[in-house]
Design a protein around this motif. Structure first.
Motif, mmCIF file in Angstrom:
data_model
loop_
_atom_site.group_PDB
_atom_site.id
_atom_site.type_symbol
_atom_site.label_atom_id
_atom_site.label_comp_id
_atom_site.label_asym_id
_atom_site.label_seq_id
_atom_site.Cartn_x
_atom_site.Cartn_y
_atom_site.Cartn_z
ATOM 1 N N SER A 31 0.825 -1.211 0.000
ATOM 2 C CA SER A 31 0.000 0.000 0.000
ATOM 3 C C SER A 31 0.857 1.259 0.000
ATOM 4 O O SER A 31 0.531 2.251 -0.658
ATOM 5 N N TYR A 32 1.968 1.230 0.741
ATOM 6 C CA TYR A 32 2.829 2.414 0.778
ATOM 7 C C TYR A 32 3.419 2.696 -0.599
ATOM 8 O O TYR A 32 3.419 3.843 -1.069
ATOM 9 N N TYR A 33 3.877 1.636 -1.253
ATOM 10 C CA TYR A 33 4.435 1.804 -2.603
ATOM 11 C C TYR A 33 3.370 2.318 -3.572
ATOM 12 O O TYR A 33 3.619 3.262 -4.339
ATOM 13 N N LEU A 34 2.182 1.697 -3.531
ATOM 14 C CA LEU A 34 1.116 2.108 -4.443
ATOM 15 C C LEU A 34 0.610 3.513 -4.127
ATOM 16 O O LEU A 34 0.184 4.240 -5.028
ATOM 17 N N THR A 35 0.671 3.904 -2.852
ATOM 18 C CA THR A 35 0.261 5.264 -2.489
ATOM 19 C C THR A 35 1.213 6.286 -3.090
ATOM 20 O O THR A 35 0.787 7.323 -3.613
ATOM 21 N N LEU A 36 2.507 6.015 -3.001
ATOM 22 C CA LEU A 36 3.487 6.934 -3.591
ATOM 23 C C LEU A 36 3.316 7.033 -5.106
ATOM 24 O O LEU A 36 3.508 8.105 -5.695
ATOM 25 N N LYS A 37 2.921 5.923 -5.746
ATOM 26 C CA LYS A 37 2.801 5.900 -7.204
ATOM 27 C C LYS A 37 1.461 6.450 -7.690
ATOM 28 O O LYS A 37 1.395 7.145 -8.701
ATOM 29 N N HIS A 38 0.375 6.109 -6.968
ATOM 30 C CA HIS A 38 -0.965 6.400 -7.485
ATOM 31 C C HIS A 38 -1.868 7.173 -6.522
ATOM 32 O O HIS A 38 -3.037 7.398 -6.837
ATOM 33 N N GLY A 39 -1.389 7.532 -5.363
ATOM 34 C CA GLY A 39 -2.205 8.312 -4.442
ATOM 35 C C GLY A 39 -3.312 7.488 -3.806
ATOM 36 O O GLY A 39 -3.096 6.357 -3.362
ATOM 37 N N VAL A 40 -4.517 8.046 -3.782
ATOM 38 C CA VAL A 40 -5.645 7.409 -3.091
ATOM 39 C C VAL A 40 -5.962 6.041 -3.680
ATOM 40 O O VAL A 40 -6.203 5.071 -2.949
ATOM 41 N N SER A 41 -5.971 5.912 -4.990
ATOM 42 C CA SER A 41 -6.305 4.633 -5.606
ATOM 43 C C SER A 41 -5.289 3.557 -5.228
ATOM 44 O O SER A 41 -5.638 2.383 -5.075
ATOM 45 N N GLY A 42 -4.037 3.943 -5.031
ATOM 46 C CA GLY A 42 -3.015 2.982 -4.664
ATOM 47 C C GLY A 42 -3.250 2.365 -3.299
ATOM 48 O O GLY A 42 -3.140 1.142 -3.126
ATOM 49 N N VAL A 43 -3.593 3.204 -2.319
ATOM 50 C CA VAL A 43 -3.811 2.672 -0.978
ATOM 51 C C VAL A 43 -5.052 1.784 -0.940
ATOM 52 O O VAL A 43 -5.115 0.792 -0.204
ATOM 53 N N ILE A 44 -6.056 2.089 -1.758
ATOM 54 C CA ILE A 44 -7.269 1.258 -1.815
ATOM 55 C C ILE A 44 -6.959 -0.087 -2.454
ATOM 56 O O ILE A 44 -7.412 -1.138 -1.978
ATOM 57 N N TRP A 45 -6.193 -0.077 -3.546
ATOM 58 C CA TRP A 45 -5.836 -1.339 -4.200
ATOM 59 C C TRP A 45 -5.080 -2.261 -3.241
ATOM 60 O O TRP A 45 -5.308 -3.481 -3.211
#
Length: 535
Positions: free
Chosen positions: A412-426
């Motif tokens: 989630s941390y990696y996806l948050t840095l890359k995609h913001g809100v959608s990253g943490v949800i994924w």
């Protein structure tokens, strides 16, 4: 006819005469279900009111500070579930002294944890990084909310001890009755306070005091005056604490997994993104339907564990069989139409709910809301998971949940840095489906000896028939008369969406009642409504 084994040959002569478990359990669930739509409506309405009153930046700051409520959830180390199970067992066996010792265990433990929680919250309040992320009014609101949580920290532990005693006495419906009033009063305070121009923080203070007073005052009165047990700290033995450790250890693993899987999301967004207020506001909106559905699912299943512990102590195999197959049917039957309608009508719902409060039409975030709703799938196991806890079969469930959440944190941390809100949800959705649905499902079906064909015909058939009917009818309705929101206020815009939702609910009900077990559920609910009606 199924044979019911009683406890008369296995418990001491002074065992308590208890009311029927399943009748009281259904009554408690009835009040929880009655609270559900009120809570959902008021929370969604409250979000819109608050966003309009304080703006997205302070709303994001509020969610950041209030998000640290996970500390309360985490620092109790699963003791609440272990305490409920221990008190229920001892109460059923008539062990009054054992109940008193369990109360002392709970009070002592929660007092220590309240001190630790308050210390952590106050340390966070003056952490320099917080002042760098939030400035001005947003920072001041964060500080005050953290102080409020620190000062009210002891109330949680006391409420857990009191509710455990009431549930052991099979007063499953007592606290849920007052929770209906709490939901109504909290919204009334928010609406009146914001319209009167009262500072938002003091509105939150008033809501908190009302919740504490109504949730704890009457319950403590019943515990002391009727059940004759007083909250106290003396008398616990080392063996009493040890007996709590097995269940509490595994429950702590589950609670830690929940925190790492999604409750820490707001903290992650607040720390990983520069100027995070807007992202936090978006997350709080798209996660709210998921959060409400999951909270309702957990709430409706919460009474199962102490009831199963009582049934197991009484060796009531017929009662356990009913909980195993009929309980999940009612649970899924309530949650499934809500989740499906939220998925189908996410766009118009967000337009009506938040409008342009984010600076643009809220319908733009409908894909994120639908993505989050996927994480509600594991709720189909809620009743069975609580049943497994009540029967001390929890190890694999806990280990799988924690392992999944540990993977979720870096993902989630990696996806948050890359995609913001959608990253943490994924990150949350992917790990939840694997660690909270797939692995626990296989384990639960094996250890509870659930027969697939019986589960399909007795448990899933009515909800699935209702779901097929709902999806089909709403698809036709959206094709023949699409939703067009017109008007200057949400109330004026709402009729088209309300008509579609009503059609969907009626279609689901019609499909549900096609199956014989579905009609049996309707008979039970109607009988319960007649019993609750005044003479």
């Amino acid at each position: 006819m199924d044979r019911v084994t009683t406890t008369s040959a296995t418990v001491p002569p002074n065992s308590r005469v208890l009311p029927p478990v399943l009748g009281r359990l259904l009554s408690g669930t009835f009040w929880l279900a009655l609270r559900t739509p009120l809570q959902a409506i008021f929370i969604l309405w409250s979000t819109r009111l608050t966003l309009q009153a304080i703006g997205p930046k302070q709303w994001g700051a509020y969610n950041f500070a209030w998000g640290f409520g996970f500390l309360q959830f985490l620092l109790e180390f699963g003791i609440s579930s272990a305490l409920q199970r221990q008190i229920s067992e001892r109460w059923t066996k008539g062990d009054r002294e054992g109940v008193d010792r369990a109360i002392a265990c709970g009070m002592t433990f929660y007092a220590v944890m309240a001190v630790i929680q308050a210390s952590v919250l106050l340390s966070l309040a003056y952490w320099p990084y917080v002042s760098q992320q939030f400035q001005g009014d947003s920072y001041r609101l964060v500080i005050k909310l953290l102080w409020l949580q620190a000062l009210t920290a002891p109330c949680y532990g006391l409420s857990m001890v009191v509710s455990s005693v009431l549930q052991a006495a099979r007063r499953y419906d007592f606290i849920p009755r007052y929770e209906v009033a709490i939901v109504i009063l909290r919204f009334a305070i928010l609406w009146a306070g914001l319209n009167a121009g009262i500072d938002f923080f003091w509105v939150v203070v008033a809501q908190t005091l009302v919740s504490i007073g109504l949730a704890m005052g009457p319950a403590i009165w019943v515990m002391v005056r009727e059940l004759e047990h007083v909250p106290h700290f003396r008398g616990a033995r080392l063996d009493d604490y040890k007996s709590l450790l097995h269940i509490s250890f595994y429950m702590f693993m589950i609670q830690l997994s929940v925190v790492l899987a999604d409750k820490i999301d707001t903290t992650m967004l607040g720390l990983a993104i520069h100027e995070p207020e807007q992202s936090l506001a978006v997350y709080s909106i798209v996660s709210k339907p998921f959060g409400q559905i999951r909270q309702v699912g957990w709430m409706l299943a919460s009474l199962v564990m102490p009831a199963v512990a009582s049934l197991a102590a009484a060796r009531d195999e017929r009662g356990l069989d009913r909980v195993k197959y009929d309980g999940p049917r009612l649970h899924i039957g309530i949650l499934l139409p809500v989740a499906l309608l939220a998925w189908v009508y996410a766009g118009p719902f967000l337009t009506l709910w938040v409008g342009g409060s984010l600076g643009y039409n809220g319908a733009r975030e409908a894909p994120l809301m639908r993505l989050f709703l996927i994480a509600t799938v594991p709720l189909v196991l809620s009743v069975h998971a609580q049943m497994a806890v009540g029967m001390n079969k929890i190890g694999v469930i806990a280990v799988a949940a924690l392992a999944g959440s540990l993977f979720n944190l870096p993902i989630s941390y990696y996806l948050t840095l890359k995609h913001g809100v959608s990253g943490v949800i994924w990150g949350t959705v992917l790990t939840t489906l694997f660690s909270n649905f797939l692995i626990p499902g296989i384990y639960i079906f094996r250890v509870l000896n659930i027969h697939w064909m019986t589960y399909l015909t007795r448990t899933l058939a009515p909800p699935l028939a209702g779901a097929v009917s709902l999806v089909a009818v709403t698809s036709i309705a959206r094709f023949w008369f699409p939703i067009v929101l017109q008007g200057g206020t949400p109330l004026a815009q709402s009729p088209p969406l309300l008509i579609h939702l009503t059609i969907g609910c009626l279609a689901y009900l019609a499909g549900y009642l096609v199956v014989p077990k579905g009609r049996e559920d309707l008979d039970i609910i109607l009988r319960k409504l007649r019993n609750q009606a005044p003479a």
